[in-house]
Design an enzyme around this catalytic site. Structure first.
Site, short mmCIF file in Angstrom:
data_model
loop_
_atom_site.label_atom_id
_atom_site.label_comp_id
_atom_site.label_asym_id
_atom_site.label_seq_id
_atom_site.Cartn_x
_atom_site.Cartn_y
_atom_site.Cartn_z
N THR A 64 34.66 43.23 38.68
CA THR A 64 35.25 41.57 38.28
C THR A 64 34.88 40.84 39.83
OG1 THR A 64 36.53 39.60 37.84
CG2 THR A 64 37.46 41.40 38.08
N ASN A 85 36.65 37.88 40.23
CA ASN A 85 37.19 37.04 40.10
C ASN A 85 38.60 37.45 40.34
OD1 ASN A 85 40.05 35.06 38.81
ND2 ASN A 85 38.76 34.91 37.48
N LYS A 102 41.98 37.35 39.22
CA LYS A 102 42.10 39.04 38.21
C LYS A 102 42.05 39.90 38.55
CE LYS A 102 39.00 38.13 34.05
NZ LYS A 102 38.16 38.54 33.22
N ASP A 136 37.10 43.89 28.88
CA ASP A 136 37.26 42.99 27.92
C ASP A 136 37.89 42.16 26.82
OD1 ASP A 136 34.34 41.55 26.83
OD2 ASP A 136 33.98 43.03 25.37
N SER A 137 37.75 41.19 26.43
CA SER A 137 38.36 40.66 25.67
C SER A 137 37.96 39.48 24.73
CB SER A 137 39.34 39.57 26.34
OG SER A 137 38.97 38.68 27.49
N PHE A 179 40.99 28.21 30.41
CA PHE A 179 39.26 28.10 30.30
C PHE A 179 39.07 28.94 28.69
CE2 PHE A 179 40.56 32.02 31.76
CZ PHE A 179 40.18 33.32 31.63
N LYS A 222 51.75 31.35 30.82
CA LYS A 222 49.92 32.38 30.74
C LYS A 222 50.21 33.80 30.85
CE LYS A 222 45.49 31.56 29.32
NZ LYS A 222 44.09 31.73 30.34
N HIS A 232 47.64 37.75 26.28
CA HIS A 232 46.50 39.33 25.76
C HIS A 232 46.57 39.80 27.01
CE1 HIS A 232 44.09 35.92 26.58
NE2 HIS A 232 43.08 37.42 26.17
N ARG A 233 46.36 39.40 28.18
CA ARG A 233 45.61 39.84 29.22
C ARG A 233 46.67 40.80 30.01
NH1 ARG A 233 41.71 41.14 32.94
NH2 ARG A 233 42.49 41.63 35.26
#
Length: 212
Positions: free
Chosen positions: A11, A13, A16, A73-74, A166, A189, A194-195
Site C-alpha cells: 500500500t 497509505n 495502514k 483486500d476488503s 471514507f 474504528k 474488519h481491518r
C-alpha cells in the site's frame, strides 16, 4: 541490537503502514510501504474473492521486491443484495455517471441507498470484510501463504451520518455502539473494524507461520 526483518505492506497509505508496524515491531519486523519501492507498478487484482485479490497482490510484490509481502483486500457485503458489492465495492457504481462535484465514494453510496430503498430494517444487515495475505519470496502457492480475515457486522442506513472515514462508512451502522462508522473516532474504528480484526489475527498467526 538485532536487525529487524523487513516486510512490505502493499500500500501507499502510510496510515495502514503505521497500524501494522507497531504490533509487528514487537515481533522483530519492520514494515515498509510501497513508497519505498517505486519499481512496483499497478497490479491487476482480478480475483473473485477478497482472499484471491490479497494473494495476487502480495505474491506480485514479493516477486518484485524479494521481500515477504503483506496485502489486503476488503469490501462491503450486503445480505439483501446477495453479498454485493463484495470485491467490487470500490467500483460498484462504475456503470453510473458522476454528478457534478460528486466523488466515486459518494456515487457508490448513492447507488447503494437506491438499491436498498424499501428494504426494512430487519433486512438491512451487512458486514465489512477484510482479508490479509502474507507471501514469502519463492513460496507463492496459495497453501504457503498466511491468510487471515476479519469481519465487522452492521446495518445499512437509509441516509448518510457522520463526516469521518471514507467509502461506505457514512451508511454503515455499528448497532452495538449505535453510530455510523463515519461518526467514530479513529481509535473506535480500529477497535471495531474488519481491518482491525484482520490485523490482530495476522499478528497472532505470524510467529507460527514464519516458523512453519
Amino acid at each position: 541490537m538485532t536487525q529487524l526483518r523487513r516486510v512490505v505492506l502493499a500500500t501507499h497509505n502510510q496510515g495502514k503502514v503505521r497500524e501494522l508496524a507497531e504490533p509487528l515491531k514487537a515481533l522483530g519486523v519492520e514494515v515498509l510501504g510501497l513508497g519505498e519501492f517505486p519499481e512496483v507498478g499497478d497490479i491487476i487484482e482480478d480475483g473473485t474473492t477478497f482472499a484471491d485479490n490479497a494473494c495476487i497482490k502480495a505474491a506480485a510484490v514479493a516477486r518484485i521486491t524479494g521481500l515477504t509481502s503483506i496485502a489486503d483486500d476488503s469490501g462491503l457485503e450486503v445480505d439483501a443484495l446477495n453479498g454485493r458489492p463484495g470485491v467490487y465495492s470500490a467500483r460498484y457504481s462504475d456503470d453510473m455517471p458522476l454528478l457534478e462535484g460528486e466523488t466515486r465514494d459518494a456515487c457508490n453510496i448513492r447507488k447503494l441507498i437506491a438499491e436498498m430503498a424499501g428494504v426494512p430494517d430487519s433486512g438491512r444487515t451487512a458486514r465489512f470484510v477484510c482479508t490479509m495475505a502474507a507471501v514469502r519470496p519463492g513460496l507463492y502457492a496459495r497453501e504457503q501463504a498466511l491468510i487471515v480475515s476479519g469481519a465487522w457486522e452492521g446495518r445499512i442506513l437509509a441516509e448518510c451520518r457522520g463526516t469521518n472515514g471514507f467509502g461506505y462508512d457514512p451508511v454503515f451502522l455499528d448497532e452495538e455502539l449505535g453510530i455510523s462508522a463515519a461518526e467514530m473516532t479513529r481509535e473506535q474504528k480500529m477497535g471495531r473494524s474488519h481491518r482491525g480484526c484482520a490485523v490482530r489475527a495476522l499478528v497472532r498467526a505470524w510467529p507460527a507461520w514464519l516458523a512453519g
